[in-house]
Design a protein around this motif. Structure first.
Motif, PDB file in Angstrom:
ATOM      1  N   ARG A 111       0.832  -1.208   0.000  1.00  0.00           N
ATOM      2  CA  ARG A 111       0.000   0.000   0.000  1.00  0.00           C
ATOM      3  C   ARG A 111       0.866   1.258   0.000  1.00  0.00           C
ATOM      4  NH1 ARG A 111      -5.359   0.528  -0.272  1.00  0.00           N
ATOM      5  NH2 ARG A 111      -5.261   2.088   1.350  1.00  0.00           N
ATOM      6  N   LEU A 112       2.021   1.226   0.677  1.00  0.00           N
ATOM      7  CA  LEU A 112       2.905   2.388   0.715  1.00  0.00           C
ATOM      8  C   LEU A 112       3.615   2.613  -0.614  1.00  0.00           C
ATOM      9  CD1 LEU A 112       4.540   2.053   4.235  1.00  0.00           C
ATOM     10  CD2 LEU A 112       2.898   3.778   3.488  1.00  0.00           C
ATOM     11  N   HIS A 113       3.887   1.538  -1.343  1.00  0.00           N
ATOM     12  CA  HIS A 113       4.640   1.660  -2.592  1.00  0.00           C
ATOM     13  C   HIS A 113       3.941   0.839  -3.672  1.00  0.00           C
ATOM     14  CE1 HIS A 113       7.565   2.107  -5.542  1.00  0.00           C
ATOM     15  NE2 HIS A 113       8.611   1.591  -4.960  1.00  0.00           N
ATOM     16  N   SER A 114       3.035   1.498  -4.379  1.00  0.00           N
ATOM     17  CA  SER A 114       2.240   0.777  -5.371  1.00  0.00           C
ATOM     18  C   SER A 114       2.893   0.746  -6.749  1.00  0.00           C
ATOM     19  CB  SER A 114       0.854   1.423  -5.476  1.00  0.00           C
ATOM     20  OG  SER A 114       0.981   2.763  -5.906  1.00  0.00           O
ATOM     21  N   GLY A 115       4.020   1.423  -6.919  1.00  0.00           N
ATOM     22  CA  GLY A 115       4.716   1.396  -8.202  1.00  0.00           C
ATOM     23  C   GLY A 115       4.480   2.616  -9.067  1.00  0.00           C
TER      24      GLY A 115
ATOM     25  N   TYR B  59       7.953   6.426  -6.257  1.00  0.00           N
ATOM     26  CA  TYR B  59       9.405   6.365  -6.405  1.00  0.00           C
ATOM     27  C   TYR B  59      10.041   7.674  -5.971  1.00  0.00           C
ATOM     28  CZ  TYR B  59       9.088   2.022  -9.041  1.00  0.00           C
ATOM     29  OH  TYR B  59       8.857   0.736  -9.411  1.00  0.00           O
ATOM     30  N   ALA B  60       9.458   8.793  -6.363  1.00  0.00           N
ATOM     31  CA  ALA B  60      10.005  10.102  -6.001  1.00  0.00           C
ATOM     32  C   ALA B  60       9.920  10.320  -4.492  1.00  0.00           C
ATOM     33  CB  ALA B  60       9.258  11.200  -6.744  1.00  0.00           C
ATOM     34  N   ALA B  61       8.816   9.944  -3.889  1.00  0.00           N
ATOM     35  CA  ALA B  61       8.655  10.137  -2.442  1.00  0.00           C
ATOM     36  C   ALA B  61       9.656   9.295  -1.660  1.00  0.00           C
ATOM     37  CB  ALA B  61       7.229   9.787  -2.035  1.00  0.00           C
ATOM     38  N   TRP B  62       9.818   8.034  -2.033  1.00  0.00           N
ATOM     39  CA  TRP B  62      10.767   7.171  -1.329  1.00  0.00           C
ATOM     40  C   TRP B  62      12.200   7.617  -1.561  1.00  0.00           C
ATOM     41  CZ3 TRP B  62       9.479   4.553   2.642  1.00  0.00           C
ATOM     42  CH2 TRP B  62       8.207   4.014   2.766  1.00  0.00           C
ATOM     43  N   LEU B  63      12.498   8.135  -2.759  1.00  0.00           N
ATOM     44  CA  LEU B  63      13.834   8.654  -3.031  1.00  0.00           C
ATOM     45  C   LEU B  63      14.126   9.843  -2.126  1.00  0.00           C
ATOM     46  CD1 LEU B  63      16.427   8.700  -4.748  1.00  0.00           C
ATOM     47  CD2 LEU B  63      15.213  10.220  -6.317  1.00  0.00           C
ATOM     48  N   MET B  64      13.181  10.759  -2.004  1.00  0.00           N
ATOM     49  CA  MET B  64      13.371  11.931  -1.141  1.00  0.00           C
ATOM     50  C   MET B  64      13.505  11.511   0.324  1.00  0.00           C
ATOM     51  SD  MET B  64      13.605  14.619  -2.854  1.00  0.00           S
ATOM     52  CE  MET B  64      14.215  13.926  -4.376  1.00  0.00           C
ATOM     53  N   LEU B  65      12.705  10.552   0.758  1.00  0.00           N
ATOM     54  CA  LEU B  65      12.793  10.072   2.130  1.00  0.00           C
ATOM     55  C   LEU B  65      14.170   9.450   2.395  1.00  0.00           C
ATOM     56  CD1 LEU B  65      11.229   9.531   4.820  1.00  0.00           C
ATOM     57  CD2 LEU B  65      10.787   7.265   3.894  1.00  0.00           C
ATOM     58  N   GLY B  66      14.647   8.654   1.472  1.00  0.00           N
ATOM     59  CA  GLY B  66      15.959   8.037   1.630  1.00  0.00           C
ATOM     60  C   GLY B  66      17.082   9.058   1.636  1.00  0.00           C
ATOM     61  N   MET B  67      16.982  10.048   0.754  1.00  0.00           N
ATOM     62  CA  MET B  67      18.011  11.088   0.716  1.00  0.00           C
ATOM     63  C   MET B  67      17.995  11.907   2.008  1.00  0.00           C
ATOM     64  SD  MET B  67      17.755  12.194  -3.301  1.00  0.00           S
ATOM     65  CE  MET B  67      18.347  13.809  -2.990  1.00  0.00           C
ATOM     66  N   ALA B  68      16.826  12.185   2.539  1.00  0.00           N
ATOM     67  CA  ALA B  68      16.730  12.927   3.806  1.00  0.00           C
ATOM     68  C   ALA B  68      17.319  12.105   4.948  1.00  0.00           C
ATOM     69  CB  ALA B  68      15.279  13.272   4.091  1.00  0.00           C
ATOM     70  N   ALA B  69      17.079  10.808   4.947  1.00  0.00           N
ATOM     71  CA  ALA B  69      17.625   9.947   5.995  1.00  0.00           C
ATOM     72  C   ALA B  69      19.149   9.902   5.935  1.00  0.00           C
ATOM     73  CB  ALA B  69      17.046   8.538   5.882  1.00  0.00           C
TER      74      ALA B  69
END
Length: 66
Positions: free
Chosen positions: A39-43, A48-58
């Motif tokens: 549900r969080l990552h439906s493709g 993809y952009a949201a998870w990329l930004m979250l990972g870069m922030a982390a």
């Protein structure tokens, strides 16, 4: 050092569960967490952009902490 120990313990735990519970019981045990991840990552591209930004922030936060 703590992160390395945590990673090793997590790997051992996952291996233990995989060996002792078998694929059928493991699939049932992981049904809810996998559904949440789906549900969080439906493709969609936005996911993809949201998870990329979250990972870069982390990673940036880790650089600030150390």
């Amino acid at each position: 050092m703590a992160l390395g120990l945590f990673s090793a313990a997590l790997a051992v735990g996952i291996g233990f569960v995989g060996v002792h519970f078998g694929p059928g019981r493991l699939r049932v045990a992981l049904k809810t967490p996998l559904h949440v991840m789906h549900r969080l990552h439906s493709g969609h591209v936005g996911d993809y952009a949201a998870w990329l930004m979250l990972g870069m922030a982390a990673v940036g936060a880790l650089f600030l902490v150390t």
